[in-house]
Design an enzyme around this catalytic site. Structure first.
Site, PDB file in Angstrom:
ATOM      1  CG  ASP A 108      35.759  41.449  45.198  1.00  0.00           C
ATOM      2  OD1 ASP A 108      35.242  41.621  44.084  1.00  0.00           O
ATOM      3  OD2 ASP A 108      35.907  40.328  45.710  1.00  0.00           O
ATOM      4  CB  THR A 142      29.505  37.582  44.073  1.00  0.00           C
ATOM      5  OG1 THR A 142      30.835  37.180  44.366  1.00  0.00           O
ATOM      6  CG2 THR A 142      29.545  38.895  43.321  1.00  0.00           C
ATOM      7  CB  THR A 143      30.562  34.073  48.046  1.00  0.00           C
ATOM      8  OG1 THR A 143      31.629  34.279  47.124  1.00  0.00           O
ATOM      9  CG2 THR A 143      30.495  32.613  48.414  1.00  0.00           C
ATOM     10  CG  ASP A 174      35.158  37.156  42.606  1.00  0.00           C
ATOM     11  OD1 ASP A 174      34.779  37.775  43.602  1.00  0.00           O
ATOM     12  OD2 ASP A 174      34.833  37.465  41.443  1.00  0.00           O
TER      13      ASP A 174
END
Ligand code: ADP
Ligand code: MG
Length: 546
Positions: free
Chosen positions: A392, A96-97, A63
């Site tokens: 998520d 987020t990545t 994550d």
């Protein structure tokens, strides 16, 4: 007197200063390093990272935001990129990545144009135009989804969990996530509001991930403090106390001299009376259940048990807040002040055995919107990663339900966005066109990285994808397992539109911000932030103006 010009120092001694292209290079490098770090974790075939903190605690995750938070990054420009991940986490909860990798690539592309002597402000302006256009394009290509379309919502949850620790149980978990979100969502006219705080994720080691369940109400990982307390309380009147129900140790060390045994007895009696008073006050308020954020003295426990009051202690602050929301109770900081108007309501409070341990279930709450997903799993590490994946998935479902718009994943939406941006750039002139094209190239970092992480040849894959999109296959994406081009929509690889719009807007914002910096002034040596190689030891006033 001589006429020699004295050097002028406008900054205190020890200040580090980098200016012009040097400042830009250093900042861009730092930002790219952050993106490089998380890049290998992107997508279903992404790898995990193991992060060991100074206390030896281990986190295994892929994550993005978790990795960056645990890494404790110091460089100021790098920190700005970490902020992108945090914004993405706050706004959507997933992607987020993607956002960080995109920010890194936008800067990488910008660097090449800077080398060609394109001025940073021109570049930043081009990026702004591209970022705004990207929002329009993404909206245009997105598809509609009904707010109760469980089928599509489940696919969104599965897409979020593919390749994570939760993969094996994604069917079960995605169903729980969808149910939870639909349970707490409220529709008024055409606007849908969902308070994520109403969904509590509670973990309990033991059993398998498939044993996870959705419970209406709040589940606490705590047992009642005394065996003589009732196992269940119906129509519970709940008191929430956030201070210790003990006798406070005096701040100043008090010495009590006891000269005869009677005095000792009197002293103990007095203590006992104070503790009994506490239990009496709880009982007088009408409470039948007490949740205390701190400790409860043995004697208080005993007196509460005698009055058939259910009590649990050392409840987490976040759980106290969840209880307050769900039951309507007010959190009280002084037992003396507790009154009936501070109490909350729940149809039933009971202790239940989960695995080998007892937990407290607070159900049929005043606010029926509160739900808990109880996550089970073999080990703490497994459960933690499942929890992050659930987080998520819940964020994605919420985003899809709220806006009613979704796109296909697997690189499809990025390829389509890049193609449309290039078409748009033809209408621009000169340097701005270059910048918009660079922006479009940067967007393709997502499909490229998905391919790379799957061990595929990124050049082959991108060429194939491009030609499919040119032929009008809007949702052509990568099957990371076979390497073939697929229709990602038909394969059920679906994500909320918000993941993409948010990632593009925060990544481009930080890229533009970093591009505009041409002077870094860092305070005295030792106090200032660490600079990566190249930024170190710059004497004051040094650095090139170009
Ligand atoms: P992020 O932190 O950005 O969400 P993830 O590791 O979750 O990073 O990866 C998300 C990316 O993986 C998205 O681009 C998404 O479209 C892609 N993806 C998800 N499921 C699949 C799949 N089954 N096949 C190909 N790509 C997928
Ligand atoms: Mg994700």
């Amino acid at each position: 007197m001589n006429n020699q010009v004295q050097p002028i120092f406008i900054l205190p001694e020890g200040t580090q200063r980098t200016t012009g292209r040097n400042a830009q290079r250093t900042n861009i490098m730092a930002a790219k390093l952050v993106a490089e770090t998380v890049r290998t974790t992107l997508g279903p075939k992404g790898m995990d990272k193991m992060i060991v903190d100074s206390l030896g605690d281990v986190t295994i995750t892929n994550d993005g935001v978790t990795i960056l938070e645990e890494m404790q990054i110091e460089h100021p420009a790098a920190k700005m990129v970490v902020e992108v991940a945090k914004t993405q986490e706050d706004e959507v909860g997933d992607g987020t990545t993607t956002a960080v990798v995109l920010a890194g690539e936008l800067l990488k592309q910008a660097e090449e144009l800077l080398e060609k002597n394109i001025h940073p402000t021109v570049l930043a302006k081009g990026y702004r135009i591209a970022a705004e256009k990207a929002q329009v394009i993404l909206n245009n290509i997105s598809e509609k989804v009904g707010d109760r379309d469980e089928e599509v919502l489940k696919k969104i949850a599965i897409t979020a969990m593919t390749g994570k620790g939760s993969e094996a149980s994604k069917e079960k978990l995605s169903e729980l996530a969808v149910k939870a979100v639909l349970e707490v969502s409220e529709k008024e006219g055409s606007t849908i509001t969902i308070d994520k705080n109403n969904i509590k994720l509670e973990k309990k080691v033991g059993g398998s991930v498939d044993d996870s369940e959705l419970i209406q109400g709040i589940v606490l990982d705590k047992e009642k403090v005394h065996t003589e307390m009732p196992k269940s309380v119906k129509n519970a009147k709940i008191a929430l106390i956030d201070v210790a129900m003990e006798i406070k140790n005096t701040e100043i060390e008090a010495k009590i001299q006891i000269t005869d045994p009677n005095q000792m007895q009197a002293f103990m009696d007095m203590e006992e009376k104070m503790l009994k008073d506490m239990a009496d006050k709880i009982s007088k308020s009408g409470a039948t259940v007490v949740f205390c954020q701190k400790g409860i003295d043995d004697l208080v426990q005993h007196f509460l048990a005698k009055k058939k009051i259910y009590a649990a202690r050392r409840i987490k602050k976040s759980d106290m807040e969840a209880l307050a929301r769900a039951t309507g109770a007010k959190i009280v900081s002084n037992v003396d002040d507790l009154s009936s108007s501070d109490l909350g309501n729940a149809g039933i409070v009971e202790e239940k055995k989960i695995g080998d341990e007892d937990m407290t279930y607070v159900r049929k709450c005043k606010n029926p919107k509160a739900v808990t997903i109880l996550i089970r799993g073999g080990t703490e590490h497994v459960i933690d990663e499942v929890k992050r994946a659930m987080d998520d998935a819940i964020g994605d479902i919420m985003a899809a339900v709220k806006s009613g718009r979704v796109v296909a994943g697997a690189g499809a939406s990025e390829m389509e966005l890049a193609r449309n941006l290039r078409l748009f750039s033809d209408s621009l002139s000169g340097r701005e066109q270059l910048a918009v094209k660079a922006f479009a190239d940067a967007i393709e970092v997502i499909p490229r990285t998905l391919a790379e992480n799957a061990g595929l040849d990124p050049i082959d894959v991108l060429t194939e994808l491009k030609s499919a999109h040119d032929k009008g296959r809007k949702w052509a994406g990568i099957d990371v397992f076979s390497g073939k081009v697929i229709d990602a929509w038909k394969e059920g690889i679906i994500e909320p539109l918000k993941i993409k719009t948010q990632a593009v807007s925060s990544a481009s914002e930080v890229a533009m911000m970093i591009l505009r910096i041409d002077d870094v002034i860092a305070g005295g040596v030792g106090k200032g932030p660490d600079m990566p190689p190249g930024g170190h030891g710059m004497p004051p006033g040094m650095g090139g103006m170009e």
